[in-house]
Design an enzyme around this catalytic site. Structure first.
Site, short mmCIF file in Angstrom:
data_model
loop_
_atom_site.label_atom_id
_atom_site.label_comp_id
_atom_site.label_asym_id
_atom_site.label_seq_id
_atom_site.Cartn_x
_atom_site.Cartn_y
_atom_site.Cartn_z
N ASP A 135 4.32 16.10 3.37
CA ASP A 135 5.62 15.69 3.90
C ASP A 135 6.12 14.46 3.13
OD1 ASP A 135 7.87 15.65 5.46
OD2 ASP A 135 6.88 15.06 7.30
N SER A 136 7.36 14.03 3.51
CA SER A 136 7.96 12.90 2.80
C SER A 136 7.39 11.56 3.26
CB SER A 136 9.46 12.92 3.05
OG SER A 136 9.72 12.86 4.43
N TYR A 139 13.69 13.47 2.36
CA TYR A 139 13.94 14.77 1.74
C TYR A 139 15.19 15.43 2.33
CZ TYR A 139 9.17 15.25 -0.27
OH TYR A 139 8.01 15.11 -0.99
N GLY A 140 15.44 15.13 3.60
CA GLY A 140 16.41 15.91 4.38
C GLY A 140 17.85 15.83 3.94
N CYS A 200 6.41 19.71 6.23
CA CYS A 200 7.81 19.29 6.20
C CYS A 200 8.71 20.51 6.43
CB CYS A 200 8.10 18.68 4.84
SG CYS A 200 9.83 18.34 4.57
N ASN A 201 9.50 20.44 7.48
CA ASN A 201 10.40 21.56 7.80
C ASN A 201 11.43 21.79 6.69
OD1 ASN A 201 10.26 22.34 11.02
ND2 ASN A 201 9.49 20.32 10.55
N THR A 202 11.92 20.68 6.09
CA THR A 202 12.95 20.79 5.06
C THR A 202 12.40 21.58 3.87
OG1 THR A 202 13.76 18.62 5.75
CG2 THR A 202 14.53 19.44 3.63
N GLU A 255 11.07 6.04 10.14
CA GLU A 255 10.24 5.45 9.07
C GLU A 255 10.22 3.93 9.17
OE1 GLU A 255 8.26 6.51 6.52
OE2 GLU A 255 8.37 8.61 7.13
N CYS A 280 12.01 18.94 12.75
CA CYS A 280 11.62 17.99 11.70
C CYS A 280 10.34 17.34 12.18
CB CYS A 280 12.71 16.94 11.50
SG CYS A 280 12.19 15.54 10.46
N HIS A 335 9.12 14.57 11.78
CA HIS A 335 9.24 13.18 12.22
C HIS A 335 9.60 13.08 13.72
CE1 HIS A 335 9.36 12.12 7.96
NE2 HIS A 335 9.33 10.84 8.28
N1 DGL Z 1 9.77 15.38 8.04
C1 DGL Z 1 10.50 16.23 7.16
C2 DGL Z 1 10.98 17.47 7.85
O1 DGL Z 1 10.26 17.98 8.68
C3 DGL Z 1 11.50 15.58 6.24
C4 DGL Z 1 12.12 14.31 6.66
C5 DGL Z 1 12.93 13.69 5.54
O2 DGL Z 1 12.31 13.20 4.59
O3 DGL Z 1 14.16 13.72 5.61
O4 DGL Z 1 12.02 18.01 7.55
#
Ligand code: DGL
Length: 194
Positions: A1-2, A33-34, A64-66, A139, A171, A173
């Site tokens: 993940d990010s 990442y999003g 990471c879902n993204t 974060e 997500c 997070h």
């Molecule tokens: N936690 C990640 C997700 O599940 C990405 C979060 C990010 O870096 O924007 O999409």
């Protein structure tokens, strides 16, 4: 993940498989990442999965879902071990007819959750809401302020107006702000944490 988000996934996997070893990569240098383009996410996914390909792993989980939404195929092509699909498995657990999804802008734009849910339950009404402000705040550990409560209310209102029965945390997070979401959501809305 990010960043820290993937730990919410890793913690559960460790609980399920306490005798396995794990390598977790948190790409804090390129967070978030999003809000990145498809091209950027695909490049990151290629680079990271190639690195994991040299680590003698038996299986790969995109925490990471993204990345899962946009680059799962790229990762599958790059690795010769099983690659788990976080979004597909979350979608397969949906029981309700009206479902909300909160996720990063890139995940929402991909409509990966809507497609995956409709594959399992074609008559489901799915509404997705992008929440760009959550990841930077999580974060920075800014998760107890009135500011984040106001932001959560703003993001959730359109979903509640559509009378959702469950809400997918799309997500990794977001489980870190479950107490906050519990405060804002009516008790009849079930939280689904993939
Ligand atoms: N936690 C990640 C997700 O599940 C990405 C979060 C990010 O870096 O924007 O999409």
């Amino acid at each position: 993940d990010s960043g820290v988000g993937g730990f919410t996934v890793l913690r559960k996997v460790i609980e399920l498989c306490p005798n396995n070893s794990f390598i977790y990569l948190a790409d804090t240098a390129r967070l978030p990442y999003g809000v990145k383009t498809t091209h950027e996410i695909v490049n990151i996914a290629e680079e990271i999965s190639s690195w994991f390909g040299c680590q003698n792993i038996d299986a790969f989980l995109v925490a990471c879902n993204t990345t899962n939404a946009i680059a799962l195929d790229v990762i599958k092509k790059n690795l010769d071990v099983p690659v788990f699909d976080l979004i597909g498995s979350a979608a397969s657990t949906v029981q309700e007819s009206r479902v909300g999804v909160i996720a990063t802008p890139s995940t929402v734009k991909s409509k990966a959750y809507t497609s995956a849910i409709l594959e399992f339950k074609p008559k489901t009404y799915v509404i997705e809401q992008s929440c760009p402000e959550f990841v930077p705040m999580i974060e920075m550990d800014n998760i107890y302020s009135n500011e984040i409560i106001d932001i959560a209310i703003r993001y959730l209102q359109p979903l509640l107006r559509q009378r959702i029965e469950s809400l997918i945390l799309g997500c990794s997070h977001y489980p870190l702000i479950t107490p906050l979401l519990d405060k804002v959501l009516p008790t009849n809305v079930k939280l689904i944490d993939p």
